[in-house]
Design an enzyme around this catalytic site. Sequence first.
Site, mmCIF file in Angstrom:
data_model
loop_
_atom_site.group_PDB
_atom_site.id
_atom_site.type_symbol
_atom_site.label_atom_id
_atom_site.label_comp_id
_atom_site.label_asym_id
_atom_site.label_seq_id
_atom_site.Cartn_x
_atom_site.Cartn_y
_atom_site.Cartn_z
ATOM 1 N N CYS A 117 0.800 -1.218 0.000
ATOM 2 C CA CYS A 117 0.000 0.000 0.000
ATOM 3 C C CYS A 117 0.837 1.275 0.000
ATOM 4 O O CYS A 117 0.319 2.358 -0.257
ATOM 5 C CB CYS A 117 -0.957 -0.008 1.185
ATOM 6 S SG CYS A 117 -1.948 -1.522 1.292
ATOM 7 N N HIS A 262 -3.691 6.642 1.864
ATOM 8 C CA HIS A 262 -4.053 5.318 1.362
ATOM 9 C C HIS A 262 -5.447 4.967 1.863
ATOM 10 O O HIS A 262 -5.749 5.101 3.052
ATOM 11 C CB HIS A 262 -3.032 4.286 1.831
ATOM 12 C CG HIS A 262 -3.496 2.879 1.709
ATOM 13 N ND1 HIS A 262 -3.976 2.348 0.523
ATOM 14 C CD2 HIS A 262 -3.589 1.875 2.630
ATOM 15 C CE1 HIS A 262 -4.329 1.093 0.722
ATOM 16 N NE2 HIS A 262 -4.107 0.786 1.988
ATOM 17 N N ASN A 292 -10.170 -1.117 -0.364
ATOM 18 C CA ASN A 292 -8.719 -0.977 -0.307
ATOM 19 C C ASN A 292 -8.116 -1.595 -1.563
ATOM 20 O O ASN A 292 -8.101 -2.816 -1.717
ATOM 21 C CB ASN A 292 -8.198 -1.679 0.955
ATOM 22 C CG ASN A 292 -6.692 -1.574 1.124
ATOM 23 O OD1 ASN A 292 -5.968 -1.257 0.189
ATOM 24 N ND2 ASN A 292 -6.210 -1.874 2.317
#
Length: 339
Positions: A117, A262, A292
């Site tokens: 990420c 993020h 995500n």
Amino acid sequence: MTPLKMHGSHILSTGSAIPDICIDNDLLGTILDTSDSWISTRTGIKERNILGRDQSIIDLATIASKKALTKGLLQAEDLDLIIFATSTSNDLFGSASQLQHALGAKQAAAFDITAACSGFVISLIIAHQFIQTNVYNNILIVGADTLSQWVDWSDRTTCILFGDGAGAAILQKNQDNDILSFEINTDGSEAHQLCINHKRNFQQDTKHNNLINIPSNNYYQHLRMNGKEVYKFAVSKVPESIGKCLKQISMNSKDITWLLLHQANQRILETVANKLNIPVEKILSNIQFYGNTSAASIPIALDEAFDAGHICHKDIIAIAGFGAGLTWGSMIIKWHINE
């Protein structure tokens, strides 16, 4: 000795791509012990998109990259370098070369970055170094991941979180510098909190008197995450990291126009903003639509913010990626209209 002349890096353009298959929370509720209320309350996620059988991560990355090239009025041949941030490459040796070929970017070197990420932020920082030192002029940075292929779809604690996608940005040498400060960090002692472990099986080689174990049927396990520990890590380290970046350039959180983190969990986004005394209306968030998407989450949100006209000339954007490794990285950008 002539001092090294440092050049500016400008975010010329962006692009993004999302696969067609949409899975909303209500659908997950028909196969798992969960519900839309349970998921959205805890994560902010309402739906996510996953890769179809006839698609690959290269398809998504190519679409996002072509959009960025079109918006930047560039041809693929104008690219000097491609940095592909992904943890779900469709080739163990990396996929950047496949993306280079798909785009027809024959003049560009290409390599992968694996930092989950944090991958896009780290890639952007690396690209900035190449431009500052006058090595390259036009660099394509792509963040793409397809973690839907690596989650356990019977585990409601993880599968509800992740979606697939790709985002791209072109960084170009310019007299104005968009990237004001940055920092990256790693804490390998906590890597087990979020991981996809490799499993090795062995068979004995009886022909050589059992002296050699030969690997056989190696594979990667499902994604594993300690949600509570990852949450504590993110809300602790990210505000600290952004604060350090602001201090480097004698700014404070009041100077920030937009906060782009993020897209892991809406609670994380709001807690980080609160710790930095940044109003929630300054958070750029699309997590409810995509979940995500790992390395893709920041460039997708950045692309949508540019397309919507949210980011304007001289806006100050604080960007931070965080995740597996454990890794985290932040940067402060002052975006300029390229005149």
